[in-house]
Design an enzyme around this catalytic site. Structure first.
Site, short mmCIF file in Angstrom:
data_model
loop_
_atom_site.label_atom_id
_atom_site.label_comp_id
_atom_site.label_asym_id
_atom_site.label_seq_id
_atom_site.Cartn_x
_atom_site.Cartn_y
_atom_site.Cartn_z
N LYS A 41 136.61 34.31 135.54
CA LYS A 41 135.75 33.44 136.36
C LYS A 41 136.57 32.25 136.88
CE LYS A 41 134.27 30.87 132.26
NZ LYS A 41 133.17 30.63 131.30
N ARG A 140 121.53 26.88 126.46
CA ARG A 140 121.95 26.84 127.86
C ARG A 140 121.30 28.05 128.54
NH1 ARG A 140 128.35 26.74 129.11
NH2 ARG A 140 128.01 28.97 128.97
N TYR A 274 147.41 1.83 144.23
CA TYR A 274 146.16 1.12 144.51
C TYR A 274 145.71 0.25 143.34
CZ TYR A 274 145.46 4.37 148.44
OH TYR A 274 145.57 5.10 149.58
N MET A 322 144.88 10.15 146.09
CA MET A 322 144.39 11.47 146.51
C MET A 322 145.50 12.51 146.57
SD MET A 322 142.23 12.59 149.89
CE MET A 322 140.92 11.40 149.62
C1 LIG Z 1 133.73 31.15 130.06
C2 LIG Z 1 133.03 32.04 129.16
C3 LIG Z 1 133.73 32.77 128.19
C4 LIG Z 1 135.19 32.58 127.91
O1 LIG Z 1 135.35 31.44 127.11
P1 LIG Z 1 136.78 31.04 126.54
O2 LIG Z 1 136.51 29.98 125.55
O3 LIG Z 1 137.57 30.56 127.71
O4 LIG Z 1 137.36 32.27 125.95
C5 LIG Z 1 133.02 33.69 127.44
N1 LIG Z 1 131.69 33.86 127.63
C6 LIG Z 1 130.99 33.15 128.53
C7 LIG Z 1 129.54 33.38 128.67
C8 LIG Z 1 131.63 32.21 129.31
O5 LIG Z 1 130.92 31.50 130.21
#
Ligand SMILES: *Cc1c(COP(=O)(O)O)cnc(C)c1O
Length: 382
Positions: A41, A140, A274, A322
């Site tokens: 992801k 969640r 800055y 930036m």
């Molecule tokens: C991102 C994610 C993972 C992977 O988590 P890591 O700690 O990076 O291995 C696994 N399951 C879900 C649902 C996630 O959102």
């Protein structure tokens, strides 16, 4: 027209050999029957989704996982068609039809999602591969235990009508990166009872899974049929409490490098960047590093982020802007164009993503993931 040469300013080197080695290390840490899902992801945590997915599969990963359906569909569009791909972050109106056509495993956490996927299956004329997610305590995404019988019942009814196939039952841990946190055992208990309920009701899942990277590394009882590994595959420790990458047998995959764009002498008492939050003590030299918060360098690491230049670790002097920041070179005068290493594996004296996480009061996940699209990825050992 001549082609524009690649930018010299900065690059993120992605060591696919290290990624493959990390997948093999993870494979060795789970029982032979446990499947490995490479989580790619967010563009593989900033490393490049398609290339990292391919490298992970070469090294023995069995599944791919993404958050959004669009990320999963992009893997299919890139020609990765022969492995299961799961995605778990659906929003009403998302492309369920395309998900079914692409053979994605689609996570369902509530009735609205089951209703949308069932309608899509009717339209497409093929059963949808659905994985039911339980909220075992993370609070969640996922279905609360009290709502589980309704969701499981509706999924089984749709399965009987040939509209879905329930391919998985799964959940996610809240505190896997804090070994012995009491929520871990509590979540595993809830998960086992949600599995038992669904299986007694007639669900026959291909996979049951709850482990992320920290649980893969520390909690064999959480491995079930599959582990979902993200950060560990990229060679970054899930948390300082679990040890460094090296202690975990992992090698960081991303190195962030820039070319020093200017070196100059300045007098004592000279304000830098800055707000003049840094003022030179003595007469010194300053180096300009052409990366800034638009590239994902946290502004929060102003005055703190570490950078290896000319064999010495320097500290960001004053604010990260930036597009650029400055380091105090203490009188050294490296050639303009000298390499500045913000982070890497750490074995050549360079800082690590974990060091930047400390400097920016965050976690190393965020450091690698936020490196922006303006920084070209350069692939090693493809
Ligand atoms: C991102 C994610 C993972 C992977 O988590 P890591 O700690 O990076 O291995 C696994 N399951 C879900 C649902 C996630 O959102």
């Amino acid at each position: 027209m001549t082609e524009t040469p690649p930018p010299r300013r900065a690059r993120a080197e992605i060591d696919l050999g290290a990624l493959r080695a990390n997948v093999r290390t993870l494979r060795a840490r789970v029982a032979p029957h446990v499947r490995i899902m490479a989580v790619v992801k967010a563009d593989a945590y900033g490393h490049g989704a398609v290339r990292c997915a391919r490298a992970a599969l070469e090294a023995g990963a069995d599944w791919l996982g993404t958050a959004t359906p669009h990320e999963a569909l992009a893997l299919r569009a890139a020609g990765i068609t022969d492995v299961p791909v799961m995605c778990w972050l659906w929003t009403p109106g998302d492309p369920w039809d395309q998900g079914i056509e692409a053979g994605l495993d689609m996570s369902v956490s509530g009735m609205w999602a089951l209703e949308e996927v069932v309608e899509a299956a009717r339209r497409v004329g093929r059963p949808a591969r659905v994985q039911l997610k339980g909220d075992t305590g993370l609070g969640r995404n996922g279905c609360q235990p009290a709502d589980w019988p309704e969701l499981v019942g509706a999924a089984l009814k749709a399965e009987a009508e040939g509209l879905v196939k329930v391919t998985g039952l799964w959940s996610h841990l809240a505190c896997a990166d804090e070994p012995h946190h009491p929520s871990i055992a509590a979540q595993l208990d809830v998960f086992r009872s949600m599995l038992a309920y669904a299986e007694e009701a007639g669900v026959e899942p291909e996979v049951r899974h709850i482990a992320n990277s920290p649980a893969t590394l520390t909690l064999p009882e959480a491995h079930f049929d599959l582990v979902r590994t993200g950060i560990a595959m990229y060679g970054v420790s899930p948390s300082p409490e679990l040890g460094t990458s090296a202690e975990l047998g992992l090698r960081p995959v991303m190195s962030l490098k820039a070319s020093v764009a200017l070196v100059k002498h300045v007098p004592a008492g000279h304000g830098v960047s800055y707000g003049h939050h840094y003022v030179t003590g003595d007469e010194t030299t300053l180096g300009l590093v052409p990366l800034g918060y638009a590239d994902g360098i946290p502004r929060h690491a102003s005055g703190r982020g570490p950078v290896l230049v000319g064999g010495t670790v320097r500290t960001v002097a004053g604010r990260v802007a930036m597009d650029q920041f400055v380091v105090d070179l203490g009188g050294d005068v490296p050639e303009p164009g000298t390499e500045a290493v913000l982070f890497g594996p750490g074995d050549r004296g360079e800082p690590t993503a974990e060091d930047w996480a400390v400097a920016a009061d965050t976690i190393a996940y965020e450091i690698v993931t936020r490196i922006g699209a303006r920084v070209p990825r350069v692939y090693l050992d493809e």
